[in-house]
Every structure is written in C-alpha cells, then in structure tokens.
Design an enzyme around this catalytic site. Structure first.
Site, PDB file in Angstrom:
ATOM      1  N   ASP A   3       6.711  35.115  -6.453  1.00  0.00           N
ATOM      2  CA  ASP A   3       5.665  34.751  -5.496  1.00  0.00           C
ATOM      3  C   ASP A   3       5.356  33.251  -5.567  1.00  0.00           C
ATOM      4  O   ASP A   3       5.982  32.506  -6.329  1.00  0.00           O
ATOM      5  CB  ASP A   3       4.423  35.608  -5.810  1.00  0.00           C
ATOM      6  CG  ASP A   3       3.646  35.994  -4.564  1.00  0.00           C
ATOM      7  OD1 ASP A   3       3.739  35.290  -3.554  1.00  0.00           O
ATOM      8  OD2 ASP A   3       2.910  37.003  -4.627  1.00  0.00           O
ATOM      9  N   GLU A  41       7.814  33.233  -0.759  1.00  0.00           N
ATOM     10  CA  GLU A  41       6.919  32.087  -0.523  1.00  0.00           C
ATOM     11  C   GLU A  41       6.420  32.093   0.928  1.00  0.00           C
ATOM     12  O   GLU A  41       5.981  31.074   1.427  1.00  0.00           O
ATOM     13  CB  GLU A  41       7.516  30.764  -1.005  1.00  0.00           C
ATOM     14  CG  GLU A  41       8.849  30.379  -0.454  1.00  0.00           C
ATOM     15  CD  GLU A  41       8.775  29.988   1.002  1.00  0.00           C
ATOM     16  OE1 GLU A  41       9.078  30.880   1.840  1.00  0.00           O
ATOM     17  OE2 GLU A  41       8.438  28.837   1.307  1.00  0.00           O
ATOM     18  N   TRP A  42       6.500  33.287   1.536  1.00  0.00           N
ATOM     19  CA  TRP A  42       5.850  33.584   2.830  1.00  0.00           C
ATOM     20  C   TRP A  42       6.404  32.751   3.996  1.00  0.00           C
ATOM     21  O   TRP A  42       5.730  32.572   5.022  1.00  0.00           O
ATOM     22  CB  TRP A  42       4.323  33.400   2.731  1.00  0.00           C
ATOM     23  CG  TRP A  42       3.756  33.872   1.449  1.00  0.00           C
ATOM     24  CD1 TRP A  42       3.913  35.118   0.899  1.00  0.00           C
ATOM     25  CD2 TRP A  42       2.950  33.122   0.520  1.00  0.00           C
ATOM     26  NE1 TRP A  42       3.261  35.184  -0.313  1.00  0.00           N
ATOM     27  CE2 TRP A  42       2.659  33.990  -0.568  1.00  0.00           C
ATOM     28  CE3 TRP A  42       2.447  31.824   0.512  1.00  0.00           C
ATOM     29  CZ2 TRP A  42       1.892  33.573  -1.657  1.00  0.00           C
ATOM     30  CZ3 TRP A  42       1.686  31.417  -0.571  1.00  0.00           C
ATOM     31  CH2 TRP A  42       1.414  32.280  -1.633  1.00  0.00           C
ATOM     32  N   GLY A  43       7.597  32.162   3.813  1.00  0.00           N
ATOM     33  CA  GLY A  43       8.161  31.348   4.884  1.00  0.00           C
ATOM     34  C   GLY A  43       7.548  29.967   4.959  1.00  0.00           C
ATOM     35  O   GLY A  43       7.881  29.178   5.854  1.00  0.00           O
ATOM     36  N   ASN A  95       7.984  27.253   3.398  1.00  0.00           N
ATOM     37  CA  ASN A  95       8.894  26.102   3.283  1.00  0.00           C
ATOM     38  C   ASN A  95      10.240  26.383   3.941  1.00  0.00           C
ATOM     39  O   ASN A  95      11.260  25.849   3.526  1.00  0.00           O
ATOM     40  CB  ASN A  95       9.107  25.750   1.813  1.00  0.00           C
ATOM     41  CG  ASN A  95       7.795  25.464   1.121  1.00  0.00           C
ATOM     42  OD1 ASN A  95       7.234  24.393   1.273  1.00  0.00           O
ATOM     43  ND2 ASN A  95       7.278  26.441   0.377  1.00  0.00           N
ATOM     44  N   ASP A 113       1.380  38.143   4.455  1.00  0.00           N
ATOM     45  CA  ASP A 113       1.384  39.579   4.120  1.00  0.00           C
ATOM     46  C   ASP A 113       1.159  40.480   5.332  1.00  0.00           C
ATOM     47  O   ASP A 113       0.353  40.182   6.218  1.00  0.00           O
ATOM     48  CB  ASP A 113       0.287  39.870   3.085  1.00  0.00           C
ATOM     49  CG  ASP A 113       0.665  39.322   1.713  1.00  0.00           C
ATOM     50  OD1 ASP A 113       1.727  38.672   1.598  1.00  0.00           O
ATOM     51  OD2 ASP A 113      -0.095  39.567   0.763  1.00  0.00           O
TER      52      ASP A 113
END
Ligand code: GLA
Length: 410
Positions: A150, A183-185, A187, A205
């Site tokens: 994460d 990393e949730w997109g 970067n 999320d």
C-alpha cells in the site's frame, strides 16, 4: 582512475541501480484470483476467521474454481522486535503466521499478506519503509506467496524507487511472491510498473455501491461504475503478468443481485484480478452462483490476456468486447440505468478491428455460435439479429465461437 576501472564502474552502475533486477516471472499469467479480508472485515481479522474462510473456500469449490489466494489485508501486525523484524499480533493470531500459512498450504491455498511502502500502513501499523529486506525475509520464513503493498504515510518517498526496492527485496528473499501494488493509480503505475508488480491498483478504494460514490470524512469511496469508467483508457497497459487492478470485489456485500452480477461480469471483461471481498462463511445462494460461474470466470482467465474494450455506448447502454484465445470473443451489454431495456442486436453493426490485439470481429465474414453465460439456455448463432432484454443495473454476456463448419457467405 585508469580506463579499465572507469569502464568497469560505468558497467556496474546499472547493476547498482537495479536496472537488471527482475520481478518473479511465471506468476499471474492470468489475473490472480482469491479472497481478501478488507472489504468485509476491515481491521477485524483473526486466525479463526482465516481458518474458517480457508475451510469454506475448499468446501464450496471456490479453490477448484480458481480462487487460490487467501489474503489478509491490514491489521495483522504486532510490533517490530528489537532487531527490527516485524511480528504478528499474538492475540489475534495465537498460533502465529507460520502455522497459519502451513494450514492454508495444506488446504491447497496460497497465503497473502499486506504491507505498506510508507512509514505506517493505512490503519496505522508499522509500514515497511526502511525495513524492506527484513520484511521480505520474514515473509519468506512465514511462507507468504502474495504481497499487497500500500501507499499510506509515504510523504517524500519516491514511488518508483519504493516499489522497485520491495520487488528486489522479495526476489532476494528467494520465495516467489505475487507483488500486488496498491498506490491507487496516484503515480500512473501503468506507465512504469510492468517490470515491478504483477498488478497495480488503478483507483482509490471501491465501495459496495453500483452507481453512487460514497463520501466520507475527507475521502471518497468509488462506485462500481466510477471505477469501470476509469479503466477504459488503460487497457493497453495490461497483459499476462502485469494487470490493471480496479480493486477487490464487493459481490455479496449489499448490492442487489443484478448489480453484483454486473460488477462481477465487468471485472471479468476487464481481465481484472478477482479478489472476493465478502464473508464466504455466510453468503446467499445467489452470491455463490455469481462468483462460481465458471464460464464468466473463463472470460477473465482467458490466456490471450487482453483487457476488454468499450466498443460504444448509447447513453446508459454500453457494448463491450474482449478478444479471447482461438478467435473467440466475449460480448457484453451493460445497462447502467435503473430501467429495463430491450435492444435489437444487428451483429454487423459490431464489425471492427481491435487495434491492440489486431483481431477483427468480422461479423460479415465469420459466423459465430453464441452462448449467453448467465442464461445457458439462450444459445444461437450470429446469422440473424437478436432481441435482448436487460434489467436495470444488469448485464448480458456472451461467448462467441467461430463456427468453422459453416462459414457465412454474406
Ligand atoms: C487502503 C487500500 C485498501 C485497504 C486499506 C487498509 O485504503 O487501498 O484496499 O488495503 O488501505 O488499511
């Protein structure tokens, strides 16, 4: 410095910076399948839950259907010991994670764990920052097969470096691990992580809501449709061993049966990792039927490994295709509206070539047999148009197989 030394130093540079480091290959050649604790249980995890979930996965045929990873998300952690090695929470996991992992392996499952590239996990437990190699060694000792990594508490940390560092640590520890980047997109990992992770989250999320995002204190959880829309432009970056991850499944967590079915089907059209996120020990017959529909799962797991595409939409109705191995196609109609729709399908209107795979539907030249994967009685071929009725927040999905015995003359 003489010329030989200089040449040697220049040659050594890429090695020092990890340019030759590799992730484990031969992992996730098709999108990973399993269960993860977070969506349903958040921090409320313990040994009993994991063991019961494992037993249920075997008893209900989920392992047979392909769900082989059992992944614990955040909150399994204890403190770091005096040497800096991470320990498990002994109250929640009295037998320890090695014994738990042995149990899962004895059931034919693989064991997944969670950490964070930053200083703390999102729930505030110790992150791996500064302890990457120690953590990788400890995971290998525990028999870990999967790491979700994460991105909380990561201020001023370079994402490319942080994820490559953990990839290298896992490789050095010597036990093959599926590396799931989370990393949730933020970067754009799809631009740089093909050789780093086996999958990368593309968004924030998910929540158990089909069409409406949920706004909480300071953050927003995304609906199924919001996340779906964010995948359309990313298909070129996915492929065997490196998948876009639109987050874990919310099937069985409170949406309607048709919404669950549509969510599951669209994730399969996207060649997404299929990580169940519900309470497997207590689910309805309908939920079980959705998550074990092998013909729909086979769309996700197709060996060609090409993410599906949105061919067109007519407002609330979307038409999706996914090229499959052997000249076959998955064809899916998504009804985003609340209202039932009846549509006339004229196959020839769907003639196109997918630039990414180079494959053409060629409905004017190829006759396909079709099978409706949620209503197995509905079979036919593409010689004639069909009429389809789809309820609100639902889908129809078909497998199209070239009928080689009767090439269409038209
Ligand atoms: C982040 C991740 C979630 C989950 C939680 C755990 O929000 O995106 O999937 O792992 O952290 O704290």
């Amino acid at each position: 410095m003489n010329i030989r030394k200089l040449l040697f130093s220049l040659l050594a540079l890429p090695v020092c910076f990890g340019a030759f480091a590799q992730k484990y290959d031969n992992i996730a050649k098709t999108p990973q399948m399993g269960w993860n604790s977070w969506n349903k249980f958040n921090c409320n995890i313990n040994e009993q839950l994991v063991r019961e979930t494992a037993d249920t996965m075997v008893e209900l045929g989920l392992v047979d259907a392909g769900y082989i990873y059992l992944n614990m998300d955040d909150c399994w952690h204890g403190e770091r010991d005096s040497l800096g090695f991470i320990t498990e929470n002994k109250e929640k996991f009295p037998s320890g994670l090695k014994s738990l992992s042995d149990y899962l392996h004895s059931k034919g499952l693989k064991f997944g764990i969670y950490s964070d590239a930053g200083r703390k996990t999102c729930a505030g437990f110790p992150g791996s920052f500064g302890h990457e190699y120690q953590d990788a060694i400890r995971y290998a000792q525990w028999g870990v097969d999967y790491l979700k990594y994460d991105w909380c508490a990561a201020k001023d940390i370079n994402p490319k470096g942080a994820y490559a560092l953990m990839r290298d640590a896992l490789k050095s520890a010597g036990r093959p691990v599926l590396f799931s980047m989370c990393e949730w997109g933020s970067n754009q990992p799809w631009l740089w992580a093909e050789n780093v992770g086996h999958s990368w989250r593309t968004t924030g999320d998910i929540c158990a809501s089909f069409a409406e995002d949920m706004v909480y204190d300071g953050w927003k959880a995304l609906s199924v449709l919001s996340i779906l829309d964010m995948q359309v432009e990313l298909r070129q970056y996915a492929g065997p061993g490196h998948w876009n991850d639109p987050d874990m499944l919310e099937v069985g967590n409170g949406m309607s049966v048709s919404e669950d079915r549509a969510h599951f089907t669209m994730w399969c059209m996207l060649a997404a990792p299929l990580l169940l996120g519900n309470d497997l020990t207590n689910m309805t017959k309908e939920t079980l039927e959705i998550i074990t529909n092998r013909e729909v799962i086979a769309i996700d797991q197709d060996t060609l490994g090409v993410q599906g595409l949105k061919f067109k939409d007519d407002g609330a109705v979307e038409y999706w295709f996914k090229p499959l191995a052997g000249g076959q196609w998955a064809f899916c109609i998504l009804n985003r509206s609340n209202e039932e729709v009846t549509l006339s399908i004229n196959w020839k209107e769907f003639n196109f070539t997918d630039e990414l795979s180079g494959l053409s539907t060629a409905f004017d030249k190829v006759l396909y047999d079709y099978k409706d994967l949620w209503n197995s009685k509905n079979v036919g071929n593409t010689r004639s148009n069909i009429s389809v009725t789809i309820g609100g927040h639902d889908v129809s999905v078909y497998r199209l197989t070239p009928n080689n015995s009767k090439k269409s003359k038209k």
